[in-house]
Write a protein that holds these residues in place. Structure first.
Motif, short mmCIF file in Angstrom:
data_model
loop_
_atom_site.label_atom_id
_atom_site.label_comp_id
_atom_site.label_asym_id
_atom_site.label_seq_id
_atom_site.Cartn_x
_atom_site.Cartn_y
_atom_site.Cartn_z
N LEU A 113 49.46 19.08 52.81
CA LEU A 113 48.45 18.02 52.83
C LEU A 113 47.80 17.81 54.19
N SER A 114 48.59 17.72 55.26
CA SER A 114 48.01 17.47 56.58
C SER A 114 47.13 18.64 57.04
N GLU A 115 47.51 19.86 56.67
CA GLU A 115 46.69 21.04 56.98
C GLU A 115 45.34 20.93 56.28
N LEU A 116 45.39 20.58 55.01
CA LEU A 116 44.15 20.48 54.24
C LEU A 116 43.21 19.44 54.86
N ASP A 119 42.43 20.67 58.90
CA ASP A 119 41.84 21.99 59.13
C ASP A 119 40.73 22.35 58.15
N VAL A 120 40.86 21.94 56.90
CA VAL A 120 39.88 22.33 55.88
C VAL A 120 38.82 21.26 55.69
N LEU A 121 39.25 20.01 55.54
CA LEU A 121 38.30 18.92 55.29
C LEU A 121 37.76 18.32 56.59
N GLY A 122 38.43 18.59 57.70
CA GLY A 122 37.95 18.15 59.01
C GLY A 122 38.01 16.65 59.25
N VAL A 123 39.06 15.99 58.71
CA VAL A 123 39.20 14.55 58.91
C VAL A 123 40.57 14.21 59.48
N THR A 124 40.60 13.19 60.31
CA THR A 124 41.87 12.61 60.76
C THR A 124 41.93 11.14 60.40
N ASP A 125 40.80 10.47 60.39
CA ASP A 125 40.74 9.07 59.95
C ASP A 125 40.34 9.05 58.49
N VAL A 126 41.30 8.78 57.63
CA VAL A 126 41.04 8.81 56.18
C VAL A 126 40.76 7.42 55.62
N GLY A 149 52.36 21.34 63.54
CA GLY A 149 52.16 20.72 64.84
C GLY A 149 51.95 19.22 64.77
N ASP A 150 50.91 18.75 65.47
CA ASP A 150 50.68 17.30 65.56
C ASP A 150 49.71 16.79 64.49
N ARG A 151 49.38 17.58 63.50
CA ARG A 151 48.43 17.14 62.49
C ARG A 151 48.88 15.85 61.79
N PRO A 152 50.12 15.77 61.32
CA PRO A 152 50.54 14.51 60.69
C PRO A 152 50.46 13.31 61.64
N ALA A 153 50.86 13.52 62.89
CA ALA A 153 50.82 12.43 63.86
C ALA A 153 49.38 11.98 64.13
N ARG A 154 48.46 12.92 64.19
CA ARG A 154 47.05 12.56 64.39
C ARG A 154 46.52 11.73 63.23
N LEU A 155 46.94 12.09 62.03
CA LEU A 155 46.53 11.31 60.86
C LEU A 155 47.14 9.91 60.88
#
Length: 245
Positions: A113-116, A119-126, A149-155
């Motif tokens: 999920l965090s990759e999608l 990296d794919v949808l280009g969002v961190t603030d959902v 990596g830090d993708r979940p933390a960024r979200l």
């Protein structure tokens, strides 16, 4: 975007709220989520316990079921890790190069999920709202196999109202490891005790992760301590809104 949901066994049978939250989140972001009814287990359990031959039909079914879709998402780093790093190997071991090629093609379109999101949808603030003190456990497969990596933390940092507290010794395994927890119960319990001690030291109200399997293990231990800390899947936090709280 049209996104296929790979629900995973544990989410389907024990923690459906994680899968439902994944759907709510992606639909809120404007995407169509479909659930291919032909899906079953990814076969990780079979491979990890020494039965790769028994996993071949599951690999074949996964590839056939999800091949029609451009993007596949699962609320599990563990299962996505299996799809990416085991499926083609299982097929080649069985001498089926055609299946191996198809498995590689589908695996390249399968995301945690965090990759999608990043990296794919280009969002961190959902657009999420979750007014709680939260600590994040990076699960082994997401950390070492997928390298999220830090993708979940960024979200999580972008979630309004949420206070993210760093988890000491975060990269240490929680002790679950699928059948490892059954075959090596004493070692698993000792590892869980360390993980719970670190979670409690943060003063967090919630421990989150991208795998319900690890959350089941950690949450089970915390509930027996009556610690007052609950486990919540990353998707559930990201799907939360001010209206829903």
């Amino acid at each position: 975007m049209r996104i296929a949901l790979f629900v995973t066994c544990l989410a389907d049978t024990v923690f459906p709220q994680a899968a439902k939250a994944t759907v709510r989140l992606l639909e809120r972001l404007g995407h169509e989520v479909v659930f291919p009814a032909g899906q079953t287990c990814c076969g990780q359990m079979h491979v990890n316990t020494g039965y790769p031959g028994e996993a071949v039909p599951l690999v074949r079914r996964y590839a056939r079921t999800f091949d029609p879709y451009d993007v596949v998402v699962a609320p599990s780093g563990s299962c996505v890790g299996s799809v990416r790093h085991q499926h083609a190997w299982v097929a080649r071991r069985a001498g089926d190069e055609r299946l191996a090629s198809r498995a590689e093609s589908v695996a390249a379109r399968t995301y945690e999920l965090s990759e999608l999101l990043v990296d794919v949808l280009g969002v961190t603030d959902v657009g999420a709202y979750f007014p709680h003190r939260v600590t994040y456990h990076p699960t082994c497969h997401s950390l070492r196999s997928l390298r999220v990596g830090d993708r979940p933390a960024r979200l999580l940092r972008a979630v309004r109202g949420l206070t993210l507290v760093e988890l000491p010794a975060a990269e240490q395994c929680c002790g679950f490891g699928g059948t490892f927890a059954v075959k090596n119960a004493d070692t698993s319990t000792a590892m869980l005790a360390d993980k719970m001690r670190h979670v409690l030291s943060t003063g967090a109200e919630v421990c989150t992760a991208g795998d319900v399997s690890c959350l089941m293990h950690i949450g089970g231990g915390l509930s027996r301590l009556r610690a007052g800390v609950r486990t919540v899947h990353l998707a559930e936090i990201l799907a939360s809104t001010e209206e829903a709280v």
